[in-house]
Design a protein around this motif. Sequence first.
Motif, PDB file in Angstrom:
ATOM      1  N   LEU A  43       0.816  -1.208   0.000  1.00 42.00           N
ATOM      2  CA  LEU A  43       0.000   0.000   0.000  1.00 42.00           C
ATOM      3  C   LEU A  43       0.852   1.262   0.000  1.00 42.00           C
ATOM      4  N   GLU A  44       2.035   1.198   0.624  1.00 44.82           N
ATOM      5  CA  GLU A  44       2.892   2.378   0.681  1.00 44.82           C
ATOM      6  C   GLU A  44       3.342   2.797  -0.717  1.00 44.82           C
ATOM      7  N   ARG A  45       3.846   1.850  -1.497  1.00 44.32           N
ATOM      8  CA  ARG A  45       4.252   2.160  -2.865  1.00 44.32           C
ATOM      9  C   ARG A  45       3.057   2.579  -3.713  1.00 44.32           C
ATOM     10  N   THR A  46       1.903   2.003  -3.424  1.00 42.48           N
ATOM     11  CA  THR A  46       0.703   2.343  -4.173  1.00 42.48           C
ATOM     12  C   THR A  46       0.317   3.794  -3.968  1.00 42.48           C
ATOM     13  N   LEU A  47       0.366   4.269  -2.716  1.00 43.00           N
ATOM     14  CA  LEU A  47       0.027   5.658  -2.436  1.00 43.00           C
ATOM     15  C   LEU A  47       0.995   6.610  -3.123  1.00 43.00           C
ATOM     16  N   VAL A  48       2.274   6.223  -3.157  1.00 37.39           N
ATOM     17  CA  VAL A  48       3.263   7.037  -3.873  1.00 37.39           C
ATOM     18  C   VAL A  48       2.943   7.051  -5.366  1.00 37.39           C
ATOM     19  N   ALA A  49       2.607   5.887  -5.911  1.00 37.53           N
ATOM     20  CA  ALA A  49       2.279   5.785  -7.340  1.00 37.53           C
ATOM     21  C   ALA A  49       1.043   6.606  -7.682  1.00 37.53           C
ATOM     22  N   ILE A  50       0.046   6.583  -6.798  1.00 38.97           N
ATOM     23  CA  ILE A  50      -1.167   7.374  -7.028  1.00 38.97           C
ATOM     24  C   ILE A  50      -0.830   8.862  -7.102  1.00 38.97           C
ATOM     25  N   SER A  51      -0.031   9.333  -6.145  1.00 39.20           N
ATOM     26  CA  SER A  51       0.358  10.749  -6.130  1.00 39.20           C
ATOM     27  C   SER A  51       1.162  11.116  -7.369  1.00 39.20           C
ATOM     28  N   GLN A  52       2.117  10.257  -7.732  1.00 36.66           N
ATOM     29  CA  GLN A  52       2.946  10.545  -8.897  1.00 36.66           C
ATOM     30  C   GLN A  52       2.144  10.494 -10.192  1.00 36.66           C
ATOM     31  N   GLY A  53       1.241   9.512 -10.281  1.00 34.07           N
ATOM     32  CA  GLY A  53       0.414   9.409 -11.484  1.00 34.07           C
ATOM     33  C   GLY A  53      -0.501  10.606 -11.657  1.00 34.07           C
ATOM     34  N   MET A  54      -1.109  11.052 -10.554  1.00 34.33           N
ATOM     35  CA  MET A  54      -1.959  12.238 -10.608  1.00 34.33           C
ATOM     36  C   MET A  54      -1.137  13.485 -10.938  1.00 34.33           C
ATOM     37  N   GLY A  55       0.030  13.602 -10.279  1.00 31.28           N
ATOM     38  CA  GLY A  55       0.878  14.774 -10.492  1.00 31.28           C
ATOM     39  C   GLY A  55       1.385  14.878 -11.915  1.00 31.28           C
ATOM     40  N   ARG A  56       1.734  13.743 -12.500  1.00 32.30           N
ATOM     41  CA  ARG A  56       2.238  13.750 -13.874  1.00 32.30           C
ATOM     42  C   ARG A  56       1.173  14.262 -14.843  1.00 32.30           C
ATOM     43  N   VAL A  57      -0.050  13.763 -14.697  1.00 28.25           N
ATOM     44  CA  VAL A  57      -1.134  14.189 -15.586  1.00 28.25           C
ATOM     45  C   VAL A  57      -1.480  15.651 -15.351  1.00 28.25           C
ATOM     46  N   PHE A  58      -1.570  16.065 -14.088  1.00 28.68           N
ATOM     47  CA  PHE A  58      -1.917  17.453 -13.785  1.00 28.68           C
ATOM     48  C   PHE A  58      -0.865  18.415 -14.323  1.00 28.68           C
ATOM     49  N   GLY A  59       0.398  18.075 -14.097  1.00 34.97           N
ATOM     50  CA  GLY A  59       1.468  18.937 -14.565  1.00 34.97           C
ATOM     51  C   GLY A  59       1.502  19.073 -16.069  1.00 34.97           C
TER      52      GLY A  59
END
Length: 429
Positions: A43-59
């Motif tokens: 779950l820890e890596r998943t939460l990081v992946a969620i944040s990074q995936g959202m950030g990449r698209v938003f940016g």
Amino acid sequence: MDPLIIFSVALVLILILTARLRIHPFLSLILVSVFVGLLIGDLERTLVAISQGMGRVFGQFAIVITAGSIIGLILHRTGGTTLIADDIIKISKRPLLALNILGFVFAVPLMCCILAYVIFIPVAKDLSARLGISRAVSATALGLGTLASFNLVYPSPVVHPAMIELDILRPEVIVTGLAIAIIVSLIGYWYAVKFCDFGENTSYSSEEVDLNKEEQEKVLPGRVASYSPLVIPIILILLDVFTAIPLFDLIGDPDVALLIGVILAILLTVRTFDFSEVRAWIEKGIRRSGIVLLDMCGGGALGATLALTGAGEALGDLLISTSMPALLIPFLVTAAIQTVQGSRVVTMLVAPSLIIPVLPELGLPAEIVLFSMASGTLLISHFNDPFFWIFGDLAEMETTEILRTYTAGGIIMGISSLALTGLIYLVFY
């Protein structure tokens, strides 16, 4: 748990949540992303992946989508898109085909199929109103046109890196890709016209119906005010692509070019309308873009989470090890990667690394392998693809309707592209 099982469960859950229970796509995508993390036990890596995936698209898309939304809303409120739609109807005997061509022509020089769609979807919606046809038809004709060229035509970031890796950056390969793309785009147009009229999208929302009544009572704006916010950004982006002038590196950047379009739309509008009214439209456009961006960010989160499962690599290895026809292997490997992680550009950065080591066993010319892989990027685009959500949100479609238009149309185009690739192989090799 097996990665492919996790992947399949995730897709089914999203379909149930969004289509059956009608839970907002953003919440559905985030919940399923977390659930995937629980299934893979990290779950820890998943939460990081969620944040990074959202950030990449938003940016990547926040300014483009917001600026495009503001320009589209201002032009729609002033009647600019109505004038453009009228011009298309007058000039072209087949306005929907003209719309498909617009998407096809501009997706590659803009270096983004999403950007081309965002720029022209307001015109597509007004064209639907003028012709009295479903907005799903016009949106699909436009969207599939952008996909055809973006996925197959050089120097798109989809095919360019693969050409370099395969060492086939030659004029004849570029021309072949263009020929395939033109036919595939026309197939997408045919699919939109024949199979995407759902009836329920033929009318505007109540707010837009009131607006149309207002527009009937006022004089349409001039062509300079209508076209400049769309055409000037496109010209700036093209100048950045095709020239080496430092100034255009700045003002030709898509974010800056679209912001210039926003400024033009405002300045050309306040000459006729009260600034407080224009300011209200701007705020409305920003709020509308926020909803679209949330859905796109949710798709980015899911794509990043599914990548943790290793489903793409697992499916790719499975396909390579089979005894299926050689032409199908690059196609299906690429489709598998695209299905798991959602980005066409990323797919074509990953797929060659899996296919090049087995090129001798495949026994296919490198250019045939290229177009087989490029065809695979069209095959299955769904919930983890940002374009999936922006396509539906801006055309006001339900999840099932997006699947029937964007996803199904892409499947037909992908199969058609593969068939054309196979025909070229049989005739010329």
